[in-house]
Design a protein around this motif. Structure first.
Motif, PDB file in Angstrom:
ATOM      1  N   THR A   1       0.829  -1.191   0.000  1.00  9.28           N
ATOM      2  CA  THR A   1       0.000   0.000   0.000  1.00  9.28           C
ATOM      3  C   THR A   1       0.873   1.255   0.000  1.00  9.28           C
ATOM      4  O   THR A   1       0.602   2.220  -0.707  1.00  9.28           O
ATOM      5  N   LEU A   2       1.951   1.221   0.760  1.00  5.81           N
ATOM      6  CA  LEU A   2       2.884   2.348   0.755  1.00  5.81           C
ATOM      7  C   LEU A   2       3.542   2.494  -0.605  1.00  5.81           C
ATOM      8  O   LEU A   2       3.730   3.598  -1.106  1.00  5.81           O
ATOM      9  N   PHE A   3       3.903   1.354  -1.217  1.00  2.00           N
ATOM     10  CA  PHE A   3       4.555   1.410  -2.517  1.00  2.00           C
ATOM     11  C   PHE A   3       3.650   2.067  -3.553  1.00  2.00           C
ATOM     12  O   PHE A   3       4.103   2.753  -4.450  1.00  2.00           O
ATOM     13  N   ALA A   4       2.358   1.816  -3.429  1.00  2.00           N
ATOM     14  CA  ALA A   4       1.441   2.381  -4.408  1.00  2.00           C
ATOM     15  C   ALA A   4       1.479   3.896  -4.380  1.00  2.00           C
ATOM     16  O   ALA A   4       1.276   4.560  -5.397  1.00  2.00           O
ATOM     17  N   ALA A   5       1.760   4.459  -3.201  1.00  2.00           N
ATOM     18  CA  ALA A   5       1.821   5.913  -3.085  1.00  2.00           C
ATOM     19  C   ALA A   5       3.211   6.454  -3.366  1.00  2.00           C
ATOM     20  O   ALA A   5       3.398   7.642  -3.552  1.00  2.00           O
ATOM     21  N   ALA A   6       4.212   5.565  -3.384  1.00  2.00           N
ATOM     22  CA  ALA A   6       5.591   6.002  -3.587  1.00  2.00           C
ATOM     23  C   ALA A   6       5.973   5.883  -5.052  1.00  2.00           C
ATOM     24  O   ALA A   6       5.524   4.992  -5.739  1.00  2.00           O
ATOM     25  N   ASP A   7       6.802   6.772  -5.513  1.00  2.00           N
ATOM     26  CA  ASP A   7       7.249   6.757  -6.898  1.00  2.00           C
ATOM     27  C   ASP A   7       8.588   6.063  -6.988  1.00  2.00           C
ATOM     28  O   ASP A   7       9.618   6.659  -6.719  1.00  2.00           O
TER      29      ASP A   7
ATOM     30  N   PHE B   1      18.109  -5.105  -4.938  1.00  2.00           N
ATOM     31  CA  PHE B   1      19.116  -4.038  -4.898  1.00  2.00           C
ATOM     32  C   PHE B   1      18.695  -2.878  -5.797  1.00  2.00           C
ATOM     33  O   PHE B   1      18.901  -1.705  -5.452  1.00  2.00           O
ATOM     34  N   HIS B   2      18.121  -3.180  -6.956  1.00  2.00           N
ATOM     35  CA  HIS B   2      17.688  -2.121  -7.868  1.00  2.00           C
ATOM     36  C   HIS B   2      16.577  -1.286  -7.227  1.00  2.00           C
ATOM     37  O   HIS B   2      16.568  -0.050  -7.339  1.00  2.00           O
ATOM     38  N   HIS B   3      15.653  -1.942  -6.564  1.00  2.00           N
ATOM     39  CA  HIS B   3      14.605  -1.219  -5.849  1.00  2.00           C
ATOM     40  C   HIS B   3      15.217  -0.296  -4.792  1.00  2.00           C
ATOM     41  O   HIS B   3      14.819   0.864  -4.639  1.00  2.00           O
ATOM     42  N   LEU B   4      16.201  -0.801  -4.065  1.00  2.00           N
ATOM     43  CA  LEU B   4      16.876   0.012  -3.050  1.00  2.00           C
ATOM     44  C   LEU B   4      17.511   1.236  -3.674  1.00  2.00           C
ATOM     45  O   LEU B   4      17.396   2.357  -3.148  1.00  2.00           O
ATOM     46  N   MET B   5      18.217   1.070  -4.805  1.00  2.00           N
ATOM     47  CA  MET B   5      18.878   2.205  -5.433  1.00  2.00           C
ATOM     48  C   MET B   5      17.876   3.270  -5.856  1.00  2.00           C
ATOM     49  O   MET B   5      18.103   4.474  -5.671  1.00  2.00           O
ATOM     50  N   LEU B   6      16.740   2.864  -6.419  1.00  2.00           N
ATOM     51  CA  LEU B   6      15.724   3.835  -6.821  1.00  2.00           C
ATOM     52  C   LEU B   6      15.149   4.558  -5.603  1.00  2.00           C
ATOM     53  O   LEU B   6      14.908   5.771  -5.642  1.00  2.00           O
ATOM     54  N   ALA B   7      14.945   3.811  -4.511  1.00  2.00           N
ATOM     55  CA  ALA B   7      14.438   4.444  -3.290  1.00  2.00           C
ATOM     56  C   ALA B   7      15.469   5.417  -2.715  1.00  2.00           C
ATOM     57  O   ALA B   7      15.108   6.492  -2.195  1.00  2.00           O
TER      58      ALA B   7
ATOM     59  N   GLU C   1      12.533   4.692   3.701  1.00  2.00           N
ATOM     60  CA  GLU C   1      11.611   4.164   4.701  1.00  2.00           C
ATOM     61  C   GLU C   1      10.217   3.967   4.121  1.00  2.00           C
ATOM     62  O   GLU C   1       9.521   3.011   4.463  1.00  2.00           O
ATOM     63  N   GLN C   2       9.804   4.849   3.235  1.00  2.00           N
ATOM     64  CA  GLN C   2       8.510   4.701   2.591  1.00  2.00           C
ATOM     65  C   GLN C   2       8.473   3.440   1.741  1.00  2.00           C
ATOM     66  O   GLN C   2       7.420   2.847   1.540  1.00  2.00           O
TER      67      GLN C   2
ATOM     68  N   VAL D   1      30.774  -1.006   5.512  1.00  2.00           N
ATOM     69  CA  VAL D   1      29.745  -1.812   4.866  1.00  2.00           C
ATOM     70  C   VAL D   1      28.367  -1.237   5.180  1.00  2.00           C
ATOM     71  O   VAL D   1      28.047  -0.971   6.346  1.00  2.00           O
ATOM     72  N   ALA D   2      27.582  -1.019   4.140  1.00  2.00           N
ATOM     73  CA  ALA D   2      26.199  -0.591   4.330  1.00  2.00           C
ATOM     74  C   ALA D   2      25.331  -1.838   4.496  1.00  2.00           C
ATOM     75  O   ALA D   2      25.445  -2.790   3.717  1.00  2.00           O
ATOM     76  N   GLU D   3      24.489  -1.828   5.508  1.00  2.00           N
ATOM     77  CA  GLU D   3      23.581  -2.953   5.741  1.00  2.00           C
ATOM     78  C   GLU D   3      22.150  -2.460   5.601  1.00  2.00           C
ATOM     79  O   GLU D   3      21.797  -1.389   6.110  1.00  2.00           O
ATOM     80  N   VAL D   4      21.338  -3.225   4.900  1.00  2.00           N
ATOM     81  CA  VAL D   4      19.970  -2.815   4.640  1.00  2.00           C
ATOM     82  C   VAL D   4      19.014  -3.919   5.087  1.00  2.00           C
ATOM     83  O   VAL D   4      19.255  -5.101   4.841  1.00  2.00           O
ATOM     84  N   ILE D   5      17.956  -3.530   5.763  1.00  2.00           N
ATOM     85  CA  ILE D   5      16.891  -4.449   6.151  1.00  2.00           C
ATOM     86  C   ILE D   5      15.639  -4.063   5.376  1.00  2.00           C
ATOM     87  O   ILE D   5      15.246  -2.883   5.358  1.00  2.00           O
ATOM     88  N   TYR D   6      15.019  -5.055   4.732  1.00  2.00           N
ATOM     89  CA  TYR D   6      13.801  -4.824   3.969  1.00  2.00           C
ATOM     90  C   TYR D   6      12.616  -5.369   4.766  1.00  2.00           C
ATOM     91  O   TYR D   6      12.512  -6.581   4.992  1.00  2.00           O
ATOM     92  N   LEU D   7      11.722  -4.485   5.192  1.00  2.00           N
ATOM     93  CA  LEU D   7      10.613  -4.858   6.064  1.00  2.00           C
ATOM     94  C   LEU D   7       9.414  -5.406   5.299  1.00  2.00           C
ATOM     95  O   LEU D   7       8.410  -5.769   5.916  1.00  2.00           O
ATOM     96  N   GLY D   8       9.503  -5.467   3.991  1.00  2.00           N
ATOM     97  CA  GLY D   8       8.390  -5.966   3.191  1.00  2.00           C
ATOM     98  C   GLY D   8       8.372  -7.458   3.025  1.00  2.00           C
ATOM     99  O   GLY D   8       7.411  -8.012   2.475  1.00  2.00           O
ATOM    100  N   GLU D   9       9.408  -8.150   3.495  1.00  2.00           N
ATOM    101  CA  GLU D   9       9.485  -9.585   3.241  1.00  2.00           C
ATOM    102  C   GLU D   9      10.454 -10.231   4.214  1.00  2.00           C
ATOM    103  O   GLU D   9      11.522  -9.683   4.489  1.00  2.00           O
ATOM    104  N   LYS D  10      10.071 -11.386   4.725  1.00  2.00           N
ATOM    105  CA  LYS D  10      10.971 -12.115   5.606  1.00  2.00           C
ATOM    106  C   LYS D  10      11.860 -13.058   4.810  1.00  2.00           C
ATOM    107  O   LYS D  10      11.546 -13.439   3.683  1.00  2.00           O
TER     108      LYS D  10
END
Length: 386
Positions: A13-19, A232-238, A245-246, A304-313
């Motif tokens: 739902t957040l993604f739908a509002a995010a570009d 990773f591509h999604h992360l770069m665009l964000a 965070e969105q 080292v950059a560490e990223v956690i993605y809360l959309g998926e376990k």
């Protein structure tokens, strides 16, 4: 990819509002790539040579005069790849900043392969079958999408290696049918080396869409969206849009340390899983700076950059994979967590274009969940969720 359903409903739902296509500045116009491909020794033009933009759906073949033309190429970073049986492949990293015609010629060197001859399946020995099974697992992957992904021409593969190691090369492009995402992939494999705890492969894929029924196309659209989100591509665009965070990401920094875990997977290859040092929250502005032009940014940081993605376990398969190769108890999992990945710079600052593509495709190394997802979970570089 398996998703945590209760979380997906919120995050999508957040993604739908995010570009996800937000960018520093979008250049206007498209470029045209033209050139001639010749034999390096004789200078003769080469016909029917594959010329394509790596990791994309855009490509062509040379005509009788060795000429090619690729129109409507988006500006920004691209890797132009050229391949023909009997010749060494060639590539050129391009950063197209102006909407004009770019001429890129190639002179290919003749290569000599020790051809063993194509064998039918019944003639392949047990050792070959064991090596092929291992290759499939490490190259195609171990995710749910991998179970629906098949190499159509495994007979072109050749294997070598000693105890615990595996090397592979292909005398022709691998033809891969991904029925989970709806793609046919020609994969031009250049290198594959697997040793205990580490896998490195290098090559360039060219995508095309499979034909399917209305129901199949709807299923593929959803599967592609799931494959893209958290990548990773999604992360770069964000990060380019400065709204991670969105998009469901949390970003941290760690000091680099040892370890012997991970998976080299082409341009975004993993080296070691980072286990040492205290992590601390960071921001996009801390690690991404302005580029030379308004359409580019530069990743510039130490450690080292560490990223956690809360959309998926993390999946059960990932937990098993992680625990098998983990170099310390601190890395091992007793239960799935939200997807956690690392990335770092081995060649210094890395320029990112407005499309989220890295100008030097080997400038960023990844590990963790980014490295776990392999060919079966890859979508073309131009893909964006509808």
């Amino acid at each position: 990819m398996t998703r945590l359903f209760s979380v997906v409903l919120v995050v999508l739902t957040l993604f739908a509002a995010a570009d996800v296509q937000a960018q520093p500045q979008t250049p206007s116009g498209r470029a045209v790539l033209t050139g001639v491909v010749t034999d390096a020794e004789t200078g003769d033009p080469l016909q029917d040579v594959n010329v394509f933009i790596a990791e994309s759906m855009t490509g062509t073949a040379t005509d009788a005069n060795g000429r090619y033309r690729i129109e409507r190429v988006p500006l920004g970073a691209h890797r132009l790849y050229v391949s023909s049986i009997g010749y060494e492949s060639a590539a050129r990293n391009l950063n197209l900043r102006e909407a004009r015609v770019y001429n890129v010629d190639f002179a290919l060197q003749v290569t000599v392969l020790e051809e063993e001859g194509v064998t039918v399946e019944a003639e392949r020995d047990e050792k070959w079958q064991e090596r092929y099974a291992k290759f499939q697992r490490l190259f195609i992957g171990e995710t749910p999408n991998a179970k629906q992904t098949e190499i159509q021409n495994p007979e072109v593969l050749r294997f070598d290696g000693g105890v615990g190691s595996l090397e592979a090369y292909s005398v022709e492009p691998l033809v891969i049918i991904n029925r989970a995402l709806g793609y046919r992939v020609e994969y031009f494999l250049e290198e594959f080396v697997a040793t205990p705890g580490r896998t490195r492969y290098n090559g360039e894929p060219l995508f095309s869409e499979l034909e399917g029924s209305v129901d199949e196309r709807e299923q593929w659209a959803e599967a592609r969206r799931r494959a893209f989100y958290g990548s990773f591509h999604h992360l770069m665009l964000a990060m380019l849009a400065n709204n991670i965070e969105q998009h469901g990401f949390k970003l941290y920094m760690r000091p680099s340390s040892g370890g012997n875990f991970g998976s080299d997977s082409g341009p975004l290859g993993g080296g070691s899983l980072i286990s040492g040092g205290q992590r601390y929250p960071t921001t996009v502005d801390d690690i991404m700076k302005d580029g030379e032009v308004a359409t580019e940014r530069v990743l510039d940081f130490n450690g080292v950059a560490e990223v956690i993605y809360l959309g998926e376990k993390e999946t059960e398969a990932y937990t098993t994979w992680l625990n098998e190769y983990a170099s310390s108890d601190a890395i091992r999992r007793n239960a799935p967590k939200f997807q956690t990945s690392q990335f770092w710079l081995e060649r210094g600052p890395a320029t990112i274009d407005y499309k989220g593509d890295i100008v030097d495709p080997y400038g960023v190394t990844v590990s963790g969940f980014f490295a776990f997802e392999r060919v079966a979970d890859q979508v073309p570089k131009e893909y964006r969720p509808q």
